[in-house]
Design a protein around this motif. Structure first.
Motif, short mmCIF file in Angstrom:
data_model
loop_
_atom_site.label_atom_id
_atom_site.label_comp_id
_atom_site.label_asym_id
_atom_site.label_seq_id
_atom_site.Cartn_x
_atom_site.Cartn_y
_atom_site.Cartn_z
N ILE A 60 0.85 -1.20 0.00
CA ILE A 60 0.00 0.00 0.00
C ILE A 60 0.88 1.25 0.00
CG2 ILE A 60 -1.81 1.25 1.22
CD1 ILE A 60 -2.70 -1.46 2.43
N HIS A 221 -4.83 4.00 3.20
CA HIS A 221 -5.15 3.22 4.39
C HIS A 221 -4.04 2.22 4.63
CE1 HIS A 221 -9.46 4.27 3.77
NE2 HIS A 221 -9.09 4.25 2.52
N GLU A 256 0.92 -4.51 -12.71
CA GLU A 256 -0.03 -5.05 -11.71
C GLU A 256 0.25 -4.44 -10.35
OE1 GLU A 256 -1.22 -8.95 -11.02
OE2 GLU A 256 -1.43 -9.43 -13.14
N THR A 257 -0.79 -3.96 -9.70
CA THR A 257 -0.62 -3.33 -8.39
C THR A 257 -1.71 -3.83 -7.44
OG1 THR A 257 -1.90 -1.50 -9.31
CG2 THR A 257 0.49 -1.19 -9.16
N GLY A 258 -1.37 -3.90 -6.18
CA GLY A 258 -2.32 -4.40 -5.18
C GLY A 258 -3.24 -3.32 -4.65
N TYR A 259 -2.82 -2.06 -4.75
CA TYR A 259 -3.60 -0.97 -4.17
C TYR A 259 -3.91 0.11 -5.21
CZ TYR A 259 -5.07 2.36 -0.52
OH TYR A 259 -5.80 3.22 0.27
N TYR A 260 -2.87 0.64 -5.83
CA TYR A 260 -3.02 1.79 -6.73
C TYR A 260 -3.79 1.45 -8.00
CZ TYR A 260 -1.82 5.59 -9.91
OH TYR A 260 -1.91 6.64 -10.79
N ASN A 261 -4.66 2.37 -8.41
CA ASN A 261 -5.21 2.38 -9.77
C ASN A 261 -5.51 3.84 -10.10
OD1 ASN A 261 -8.10 2.90 -9.03
ND2 ASN A 261 -7.90 0.87 -8.09
N ASP A 263 -8.20 5.40 -11.08
CA ASP A 263 -9.41 5.99 -10.48
C ASP A 263 -9.11 6.44 -9.05
OD1 ASP A 263 -10.97 5.60 -12.68
OD2 ASP A 263 -11.74 3.66 -12.01
N LEU A 264 -8.49 5.56 -8.31
CA LEU A 264 -8.12 5.88 -6.93
C LEU A 264 -7.15 7.07 -6.89
CD1 LEU A 264 -7.24 3.20 -4.30
CD2 LEU A 264 -5.59 5.00 -4.74
N ARG A 266 -7.14 9.74 -8.81
CA ARG A 266 -7.93 10.98 -8.87
C ARG A 266 -8.56 11.28 -7.51
NH1 ARG A 266 -9.56 8.88 -13.73
NH2 ARG A 266 -8.69 10.02 -15.49
N ASN A 267 -8.86 10.23 -6.77
CA ASN A 267 -9.74 10.39 -5.63
C ASN A 267 -9.03 10.50 -4.29
OD1 ASN A 267 -11.64 10.26 -7.56
ND2 ASN A 267 -12.11 8.10 -7.24
#
Lengths: 284, 284
Positions: A60, A221, A256-261, A263-264, A266-267
């Motif tokens: 994360i 988080h 490939e990522t476990g948390y980041y994308n 959309d996230l 931007r938010n």
């Protein structure tokens, strides 16, 4: 036997992890270093008894400190990492074939050596040919550099102890100078929830805004950090972290990522009111 | 004296709060009820030794369970709250002058009585003339209702213990039936981080998608809950929680909130990849 690691998140709050085994304990010139194993979190690293990372959730922190700036400026070629002796930040940076040079400045060689032995999942890219490791004080290292880096990542310990100088005006001013004209500075920015951390958070922000025209704060988080709610600072000479996001370009890399994308991405800059109020206070 | 309240977030993780004073302890037909005071968190309520709310951060939970649906459909007039005997959800709902009726169905009268005495900051609107309190089982209450409510909020305990029936297919099916044709169901949705909670989270989601055409999940940071990372479910017959957000209308109400704002509303539905994967698995 019951063996528990306990961290005090404040004088009144304790977080405890059942420990299966202590793998390593050492005392360097700078700090106490411990590596333990827990059934819940896998291997984890503490410095001066404070949680630095666990195998379960380090993705994360490292996703958020690396992919956020890289998705804003995919043309980043030369990166300075200050702190981050566990190697996790370098590991995520090394996944970008377009990055040409990664300078890691870690004050404590013993941290790197201990992590190499017990945390190979984070140190796995430290021998990448683009990586140079300097065992030096970060503030001293950056002082004489001008117009050199596209990105500086401050992957420090807390604002007390060996990491203290990495939260000073002198340090942020030198980072500004060391960055190119479209440079980005990302730093771990403490947490807004418990009073002592909230003070560090506020102070760090108020110092950075003195130097950079664009300064935003974003959230993640991280359950093993105090309050589970952690902040990062994005300071920049040119790029806005949301308006200048290159989502299509980043997604075309197919990392490939476990948390980041994206959309996230931007938010994570839309913060709760109580956090915004702390930042507004610090702007005054 | 050192007095500590400790909650086990998993077999291997403990979260402890220094307690200044135990204010109340009682045993009802359904559960053990404790109210304690901590210098860090103020007064806090536990049920069967599990944290329900603290004065310091209950605003986060109650903001997110109430203002998210209200900003999607500001025309909501008739609301059913299931659980929520502490009164915090009713307090936030009662701030909307346009709401005409709030039915609170709480199984345990002793929770309401204890909170009235020790947590007046959350129970302060339970005597509002629009509020009707029913001390009944939520599943039984909702079973015989059809086409009645604009909004149902499930403010339950965890999916084990007295709250168990509020995580069943029978319950979600009856909620669907009890809602009007543009009705919204919001529920506390557990957490994706520790295995036992992640299983509840996944199961709850997979059951709700069977009944509602629109089902999304959103996040909040609640430091005193296990992992600090908490989920809410938004299930709806007609409105999409992001596309149908009435930001201007909601902001015109000028409600002061400590956590919620309409930017954060858009963004709390963008989840980390590891959480999305849990939801995708549960859709299969």
């Amino acid at each position: 036997m019951e063996l528990w690691y306990t961290e005090e998140h404040s004088d009144n709050v304790r977080f405890s992890i059942r420990v299966d085994k202590q793998l390593y304990s050492g005392k360097s010139e700078f700090q106490r270093i411990d590596i333990l194993y827990s059934n819940e979190f896998g291997t984890f690293l503490t410095l001066d008894s404070l949680m630095m990372l666990t195998e379960k959730d380090e993705f994360i922190y490292h996703d958020m400190i690396v992919h956020v700036p890289m998705a804003v400026n995919p043309a980043i070629k030369k990166v300075l990492v200050i702190g981050g002796g566990d190697g996790g930040t370098v590991r995520e940076l090394a996944r970008y074939k377009t990055i040409e040079q990664i300078d890691l400045v870690e004050i404590d060689e013993m941290v790197v050596e201990a992590c190499r032995k017990y945390l190979p999942t984070t140190t796995c890219s430290l021998d990448d040919e683009r990586v140079n490791i300097y065992y030096e004080d970060g503030l001293r290292f950056v002082r004489h550099i001008e117009n050199e880096y596209d990105l500086i990542i401050v992957d420090s310990t807390d604002s007390f102890g060996p990491g203290e100088s990495l939260f000073t005006k002198a340090f942020y001013g030198n980072c500004y100078k060391a960055l190119k004209e479209d440079g980005i500075l990302v730093n771990q920015h403490e947490s807004p929830y418990y009073a002592a951390y909230a003070n560090s958070f506020k102070r760090a922000h108020s110092r950075i805004v003195e130097f950079f025209p664009i300064t935003k704060v974003y959230e993640a988080h991280i359950p093993t950090y105090p309050s589970g709610y952690w902040m990062f600072g994005f300071a920049s000479k040119k790029y806005d972290p949301v308006e200048d996001l290159k989502a299509d370009e980043w997604n075309a890399l197919k990392l490939e990522t476990g948390y980041y994308n994206t959309d996230l991405h931007r938010n994570c800059f839309s913060l709760p009111n109580y956090v915004k109020r702390i930042l507004e206070d610090s702007d005054e």
